[in-house]
Structure formats: structure tokens, C-alpha cells
Design a protein around this motif. Sequence first.
Motif, short mmCIF file in Angstrom:
data_model
loop_
_atom_site.label_atom_id
_atom_site.label_comp_id
_atom_site.label_asym_id
_atom_site.label_seq_id
_atom_site.Cartn_x
_atom_site.Cartn_y
_atom_site.Cartn_z
N ARG A 74 0.84 -1.18 0.00
CA ARG A 74 0.00 0.00 0.00
C ARG A 74 0.88 1.24 0.00
O ARG A 74 1.11 1.87 -1.01
CB ARG A 74 -0.96 -0.02 1.21
CG ARG A 74 -1.74 1.26 1.40
CD ARG A 74 -2.54 1.67 0.15
NE ARG A 74 -3.47 2.74 0.43
CZ ARG A 74 -3.33 4.00 0.00
NH1 ARG A 74 -2.28 4.35 -0.72
NH2 ARG A 74 -4.23 4.91 0.30
N THR A 75 1.48 1.57 1.17
CA THR A 75 2.23 2.82 1.27
C THR A 75 3.72 2.67 0.96
O THR A 75 4.38 3.64 0.65
CB THR A 75 2.14 3.39 2.71
OG1 THR A 75 2.79 2.46 3.58
CG2 THR A 75 0.69 3.57 3.14
N ASN A 78 7.20 -0.08 4.57
CA ASN A 78 8.17 -1.14 4.86
C ASN A 78 8.71 -1.74 3.56
O ASN A 78 8.85 -2.94 3.41
CB ASN A 78 7.55 -2.21 5.76
CG ASN A 78 8.60 -2.99 6.52
OD1 ASN A 78 8.71 -4.21 6.40
ND2 ASN A 78 9.42 -2.32 7.31
N SER A 134 1.40 4.56 15.76
CA SER A 134 1.78 5.97 15.90
C SER A 134 1.47 6.80 14.67
O SER A 134 1.23 8.00 14.78
CB SER A 134 3.27 6.08 16.24
OG SER A 134 4.06 5.63 15.19
N SER A 139 -1.21 1.45 6.01
CA SER A 139 -2.43 0.69 5.75
C SER A 139 -2.75 -0.18 6.96
O SER A 139 -1.85 -0.70 7.63
CB SER A 139 -2.30 -0.16 4.48
OG SER A 139 -1.71 -1.41 4.74
N LEU A 149 1.39 -2.51 16.90
CA LEU A 149 1.73 -2.05 18.25
C LEU A 149 1.29 -0.60 18.41
O LEU A 149 1.80 0.29 17.72
CB LEU A 149 3.25 -2.17 18.43
CG LEU A 149 3.90 -1.41 19.58
CD1 LEU A 149 3.34 -1.86 20.91
CD2 LEU A 149 5.41 -1.60 19.54
N ARG A 355 9.73 2.46 23.64
CA ARG A 355 8.32 2.34 24.00
C ARG A 355 8.17 1.34 25.14
O ARG A 355 8.74 0.25 25.09
CB ARG A 355 7.49 1.86 22.81
CG ARG A 355 7.51 2.82 21.64
CD ARG A 355 6.56 2.39 20.53
NE ARG A 355 6.69 3.31 19.40
CZ ARG A 355 5.86 3.34 18.36
NH1 ARG A 355 4.84 2.50 18.31
NH2 ARG A 355 6.04 4.20 17.38
N TYR A 414 10.74 -7.40 16.03
CA TYR A 414 9.32 -7.18 15.72
C TYR A 414 9.20 -6.85 14.23
O TYR A 414 9.78 -5.87 13.75
CB TYR A 414 8.81 -6.03 16.60
CG TYR A 414 7.44 -5.53 16.26
CD1 TYR A 414 6.38 -6.42 16.08
CD2 TYR A 414 7.19 -4.18 16.12
CE1 TYR A 414 5.12 -5.95 15.77
CE2 TYR A 414 5.93 -3.70 15.80
CZ TYR A 414 4.89 -4.60 15.63
OH TYR A 414 3.64 -4.15 15.31
C1 FAD Z 1 7.10 6.53 10.85
C2 FAD Z 1 6.63 5.11 11.10
C3 FAD Z 1 5.86 4.85 12.23
C4 FAD Z 1 5.39 3.55 12.48
N1 FAD Z 1 4.68 3.30 13.62
C5 FAD Z 1 4.26 2.04 13.88
C6 FAD Z 1 3.57 1.72 15.09
O1 FAD Z 1 3.30 2.60 15.91
N2 FAD Z 1 3.23 0.43 15.33
C7 FAD Z 1 3.51 -0.56 14.43
O2 FAD Z 1 3.15 -1.72 14.69
N3 FAD Z 1 4.14 -0.30 13.28
C8 FAD Z 1 4.53 0.98 12.99
N4 FAD Z 1 5.23 1.23 11.85
C9 FAD Z 1 5.54 0.13 10.94
C10 FAD Z 1 4.39 -0.14 9.98
O3 FAD Z 1 3.30 -0.71 10.66
C11 FAD Z 1 4.89 -1.12 8.91
O4 FAD Z 1 5.84 -0.45 8.13
C12 FAD Z 1 3.75 -1.67 8.04
O5 FAD Z 1 4.28 -2.70 7.26
C13 FAD Z 1 3.14 -0.60 7.17
O6 FAD Z 1 2.11 -1.14 6.40
P1 FAD Z 1 1.81 -0.58 4.93
O7 FAD Z 1 0.90 -1.51 4.27
O8 FAD Z 1 1.43 0.85 5.04
O9 FAD Z 1 3.28 -0.65 4.30
P2 FAD Z 1 3.73 -1.41 2.95
O10 FAD Z 1 5.21 -1.20 2.87
O11 FAD Z 1 2.88 -0.96 1.84
O12 FAD Z 1 3.44 -2.93 3.26
C14 FAD Z 1 4.29 -3.66 4.11
C15 FAD Z 1 4.09 -5.13 3.85
O13 FAD Z 1 2.81 -5.53 4.34
C16 FAD Z 1 2.29 -6.57 3.52
N5 FAD Z 1 1.01 -6.12 2.97
C17 FAD Z 1 0.52 -4.86 2.91
N6 FAD Z 1 -0.72 -4.88 2.38
C18 FAD Z 1 -1.01 -6.16 2.11
C19 FAD Z 1 -2.14 -6.85 1.56
N7 FAD Z 1 -3.23 -6.20 1.18
N8 FAD Z 1 -2.08 -8.19 1.44
C20 FAD Z 1 -1.00 -8.88 1.82
N9 FAD Z 1 0.10 -8.29 2.33
C21 FAD Z 1 0.09 -6.96 2.48
C22 FAD Z 1 3.29 -6.82 2.42
O14 FAD Z 1 4.11 -7.92 2.77
C23 FAD Z 1 4.10 -5.54 2.39
O15 FAD Z 1 5.43 -5.71 1.92
C24 FAD Z 1 5.71 2.51 11.58
C25 FAD Z 1 6.49 2.78 10.45
C26 FAD Z 1 6.96 4.07 10.21
C27 FAD Z 1 7.83 4.30 9.01
#
Ligand code: FAD
Length: 461
Positions: A74-75, A78, A134, A139, A149, A355, A414
Motif C-alpha cells: 500500500r504505502t 516497509n 503511531s 495501511s 503495536l 516504548r 518485531y
Molecule cells: C514513521 C513510522 C511509524 C510507524 N509506527 C508504527 C507503530 O506505531 N506500530 C507498528 O506496529 N508499526 C509501525 N510502523 C511500521 C508499519 O506498521 C509497517 O511499516 C507496516 O508494514 C506498514 O504497512 P503498509 O501496508 O502501510 O506498508 P507497505 O510497505 O505498503 O506494506 C508492508 C508489507 O505488508 C504486507 N502487505 C501490505 N498490504 C497487504 C495486503 N493487502 N495483502 C498482503 N500483504 C500486504 C506486504 O508484505 C508488504 O510488503 C511505523 C512505520 C513508520 C515508518
Amino acid sequence: MSVLERPYGLASLTESLQGSVVFPDHPSWDAAREAYNLAIDQQPAAVAFPSDARDVQAIVDHARSRGLQVAPQRTGHNAGPLGSLDDVVLLKTDLLDEVAIDRDALRARVGAGVKWEKVVPRASELGLAALHGSTPDVSIAGYGLGGGLGWYGRKHGLFTNSITAIELVTADGELRRVDADNEPELFWALRGGGGNFGVVTALEFRLFPIAELYAGALFFPWERSAEVLHAWRNWIRSVPDEVASVGRIMQFPPLELVPEGLRGKSFAIVHAYSLGTESEGIERLAPLRALGPVIDTVRMVPPIELSEMHMDPPDPLPYLGEHLVLRDLPAAAIDDFVAAAGPGSGSGLVSAEVRHVGGALGRGGEGHGALDKLPGDFVYFGIGLAPDEAGEEATRASLHRVTDSLRPHRSGSYLNFEEDPADASSFYPAETYRRLRAVKADVDPDELFRANHVIPPADRA
Ligand SMILES: Cc1cc2nc3c(=O)[nH]c(=O)nc-3n(C[C@H](O)[C@H](O)[C@H](O)COP(=O)(O)OP(=O)(O)OC[C@H]3O[C@@H](n4cnc5c(N)ncnc54)[C@H](O)[C@@H]3O)c2cc1C
């Protein structure tokens, strides 16, 4: 390149979708492949934007029949661990954007592309909260599959264990709905096992009746980092599960996006989130207030106010991050942490935080998913900017120093906080990892899906 010359014979995919497919010769290619972390240069074979579950099925079928992998994203928060995306279709979930909240049932249903910023405000208006983290900009699916978390966690646990149903397209192209009664083993694996088992299209989860809480941040001059973080460490030993908090050293960069009063300045900060009444909150926070913060934002707020409280950057940036889960935090660890991240350290990190977790996050429970609990009472996360090669090198050196200062207390890792490629076995107890690999062998034996942190199928050496 003409449409008929699309790489990997993907031309027909365009016609099969309601959504769209973007190829490298398209003017929107750079926007389509961009990750939130601008330090990552994603170069997949194509970027597909499905508009519904049927589109997801078509993408999965096309990729499988052409020997390509599918990486759901999504974003790109990670994106760092994904590695090379040659022969990979990046499946962006942006268009899967349904949101429904059932106030009486305390349940929400969201499409896989929905970010917390679309749910937290709506729930808050109804006097409800979800177990978000946070930043509002991730997503719910990505956050949830990796654990989740957040500030209500010490009381209510990891977000992933509040998920009640998941819909996904698996490697065979089937759209499945899994929950505690239907395919419970796959439901278990998805909750903490990351994006290894299919493309999630929608998920449902619990909401909590929280209309207000006592929350905010206390800012202190960063010269007082050692004193403040020692006081915070002493304080958390007496707080109930209703109170979550963070001890943090921040050096705000001199960038426009930082509010003027903070821009270019450094602070020791304690964030606190206290469930309960205002008077309970005031009483609980009194020992920290007695230290005399220079800025005090702690007050009764609705859940929506938590979205921005941690001050995570709202727009894409180039950055590096490191983390550790910590068993404990003895006084000497605070001294080492401040020496590495605080005044006089030369640290270039924007944020070095610890944390306080534990409580329900450390207890586990009946019916939980693969990430039952966190393997320690504290989580360290450091983050710094990587605007160019020299900046990247300096930030990496700062990160290593701060991470090393706390490493003696490490008890685990984690998934959501791991920003570099890592061995996924480091996230789980051995038996959990064995079970996850068995589920992977069942639903995706040929590794059609490329997750950020790869769990290989059981039969691979
Ligand atoms: C500034 C910052 C603050 C954060 N704070 C927190 C926090 O407070 N607590 C916490 O737990 N985490 C936190 N995170 C980490 C965040 O939760 C992870 O980076 C998470 O993977 C983000 O999800 P995304 O889908 O937006 O990212 P993406 O990079 O888009 O997705 C990450 C991974 O999730 C999987 N994924 C996403 N969508 C799907 C889907 N529809 N189906 C199957 N797999 C999928 C894939 O394997 C993908 O590679 C933080 C990260 C940052 C950079």
C-alpha cells in the motif's frame, strides 16, 4: 514499447482489469512505483492497481501463469526489506478503499488499501477507538498482518489479535474468507505472519468504546535527557496497564514540515497515554510533571487526537530505521542510550525512542494469531534521514551506535519495525515459525507472493 510488446506477456492483464496496470514506459511510472520511504528505488516488472477482489484474482492468475511473483503493497512504509523486484508485479491496494463501521457491534470492515487516517477520525466521532499505531499513514492491512503495536496495546493487546475476519486471494486464485471457524490455521498465520500467504482484500476488526483519554507529550531540554529518562524509567514501574508511554530523544531537522517552535531544536520527550478519567490521569502523571517540562500538551482528548501526537512525518521521506525488542531496561541501559543518542553523542538521529510495552502486549491469549505477544517489555526504534549517500552513511553509523547501546538487553525482533532485509525466523518462537512455514507450504508452495519479510515453505531447505 507497444502494448503488444509488454514484458512478460502482461499486455492482456490491462484488458482484464477494472483498475489499471502501469508499465515502465508510462508517464506515471515513477509515481506508481514510489514508496513512502524515498530511500528505496522500487523497479518492478509492472505496477497493478486492482479496483476490487476480482481484479486481484486476475493479477494473481496472470502473474502465476507467467512465472512472476506478486508483492502486495500500500504505502511502502516497509519497502526496505523487499529487495529486488525484477520479475515481480507490485500490487498496490490503493483502490481497495471501502470503510464500514458498525457502532453497536463494535466492529469495522475495511478494504486492504485503507489507511488508519480514514478510520480513526470516524471511529472517534462515534466514541470508539481501534488499536492503531503511531502514524495514521500506514495501511491497516500491512500494519495488522505484521502485528500492530499502538497506544492502547498495554490494555488491549496487539491490533492483529483484534482482527475478526480476513478476506484474501490465495495463490490458486481463490477468494477466501477466513476467521476463527473457517480455515482457522490460515487465519492464525495471517495475524502476525505478514504478507506471505496471499493478497488481503478486506479485513474486519474490533473497536473499543473509548470516547476520551488523558494523553499528550512532555518536552524537556535535551540537556536533561539522562535525568528525564531515568525518572521515566522509575515511573513506569508503578503504572497500570491503562498507561502507555514512550521515552524519547528527538532532534527535529530544520525542515519546513516541522512546526516552527520545534524546527531545528532538540528535546527529551515523554509521551503518555492514560485510559480512564482526567483525575486519574493527572494523578498518574504528577511525578513526571514535577520535573518541570518546558512544553506540556497532556490533556483529555478524543482518540482522533492521538493520530498526530507521535509527530511521525506525514509525507514521504528518505530514511533509515533500526529497532530491538528489549527484555528489560536497567538504569545502566538509560545511561548507555543517552550517551549514544543524547547531548554530546554526535548522533544524527531524528528520533531515538523506547516504548514501554508489556501488559496485554506481553501476555498472549486464547485464539490469538501467530504473533501472540511481544517478546519483551520495551521496544526501541531509531530513525534518521538519508537524503543522499553521505547522509545515509552518517545516519547508518548513528543508528548502529544507538542500537548497540541497547543490544545487551535484546530479547527479540518485531516484524513491523524491521526496516532491512532480515531472517523472518527472528520474529517468532521456533515452534511458531515451523507452523508458519507449514501454512506457507499449504497455501503458497511455489512462493508466488513476495512479502517484505519472506517465510519460505516448509519443504525448502
Ligand atoms: C514513521 C513510522 C511509524 C510507524 N509506527 C508504527 C507503530 O506505531 N506500530 C507498528 O506496529 N508499526 C509501525 N510502523 C511500521 C508499519 O506498521 C509497517 O511499516 C507496516 O508494514 C506498514 O504497512 P503498509 O501496508 O502501510 O506498508 P507497505 O510497505 O505498503 O506494506 C508492508 C508489507 O505488508 C504486507 N502487505 C501490505 N498490504 C497487504 C495486503 N493487502 N495483502 C498482503 N500483504 C500486504 C506486504 O508484505 C508488504 O510488503 C511505523 C512505520 C513508520 C515508518
